[in-house]
Design a protein around this motif. Sequence first.
Motif, PDB file in Angstrom:
ATOM      1  N   VAL A  58      46.458  25.970  49.046  1.00 50.53           N
ATOM      2  CA  VAL A  58      46.300  25.678  50.478  1.00 50.53           C
ATOM      3  C   VAL A  58      44.988  26.273  50.986  1.00 50.53           C
ATOM      4  CG1 VAL A  58      47.237  26.150  52.768  1.00 50.53           C
ATOM      5  CG2 VAL A  58      48.745  25.375  50.948  1.00 50.53           C
ATOM      6  N   GLY A  59      44.683  27.494  50.578  1.00 49.54           N
ATOM      7  CA  GLY A  59      43.423  28.116  50.974  1.00 49.54           C
ATOM      8  C   GLY A  59      42.223  27.385  50.425  1.00 49.54           C
ATOM      9  N   ARG A  61      42.096  24.182  49.668  1.00 45.69           N
ATOM     10  CA  ARG A  61      41.966  22.932  50.407  1.00 45.69           C
ATOM     11  C   ARG A  61      41.380  23.174  51.791  1.00 45.69           C
ATOM     12  NH1 ARG A  61      47.162  19.394  52.027  1.00 45.69           N
ATOM     13  NH2 ARG A  61      47.463  21.190  53.359  1.00 45.69           N
ATOM     14  N   ARG A  62      41.807  24.262  52.442  1.00 47.54           N
ATOM     15  CA  ARG A  62      41.282  24.600  53.758  1.00 47.54           C
ATOM     16  C   ARG A  62      39.777  24.829  53.718  1.00 47.54           C
ATOM     17  NH1 ARG A  62      42.310  29.727  54.676  1.00 47.54           N
ATOM     18  NH2 ARG A  62      40.253  30.257  55.383  1.00 47.54           N
ATOM     19  N   ARG A  63      39.303  25.545  52.713  1.00 46.06           N
ATOM     20  CA  ARG A  63      37.860  25.790  52.568  1.00 46.06           C
ATOM     21  C   ARG A  63      37.107  24.496  52.282  1.00 46.06           C
ATOM     22  NH1 ARG A  63      39.981  30.070  49.736  1.00 46.06           N
ATOM     23  NH2 ARG A  63      39.481  29.127  47.733  1.00 46.06           N
ATOM     24  N   ARG A  86      46.931  16.812  59.961  1.00 40.85           N
ATOM     25  CA  ARG A  86      46.530  17.037  61.367  1.00 40.85           C
ATOM     26  C   ARG A  86      46.564  15.781  62.206  1.00 40.85           C
ATOM     27  NH1 ARG A  86      42.403  19.717  58.401  1.00 40.85           N
ATOM     28  NH2 ARG A  86      42.950  21.887  58.214  1.00 40.85           N
TER      29      ARG A  86
END
Length: 87
Positions: A58-59, A61-63, A86
């Motif tokens: 998840v981190g 993908r967020r970056r 989103r």
Amino acid sequence: MEKQDKINVIDAFKRHAKDTGSAEVQVAILSARINQLTTHLAANKQDAHTKRNLLRLVGQRRRMLAYLRREDATRYQDLIAKIGLRK
């Protein structure tokens, strides 16, 4: 994630014929893997190793999404609409 599933995700999100590593493809692969691990964790709540790996993905993908938003906002908007993030 099985090899054929990964190939299907790459085919759906590639930007040109030989594209396997663009930001869109990477985010799509991460999202597919995150969905897979989420369903696994729903059935196996005590699996701490999977939970840690899920949070790592998840981190990552967020970056990757932050990079894409910074570099090209239209590609970012198209990608999150196509993946369903989103809303």
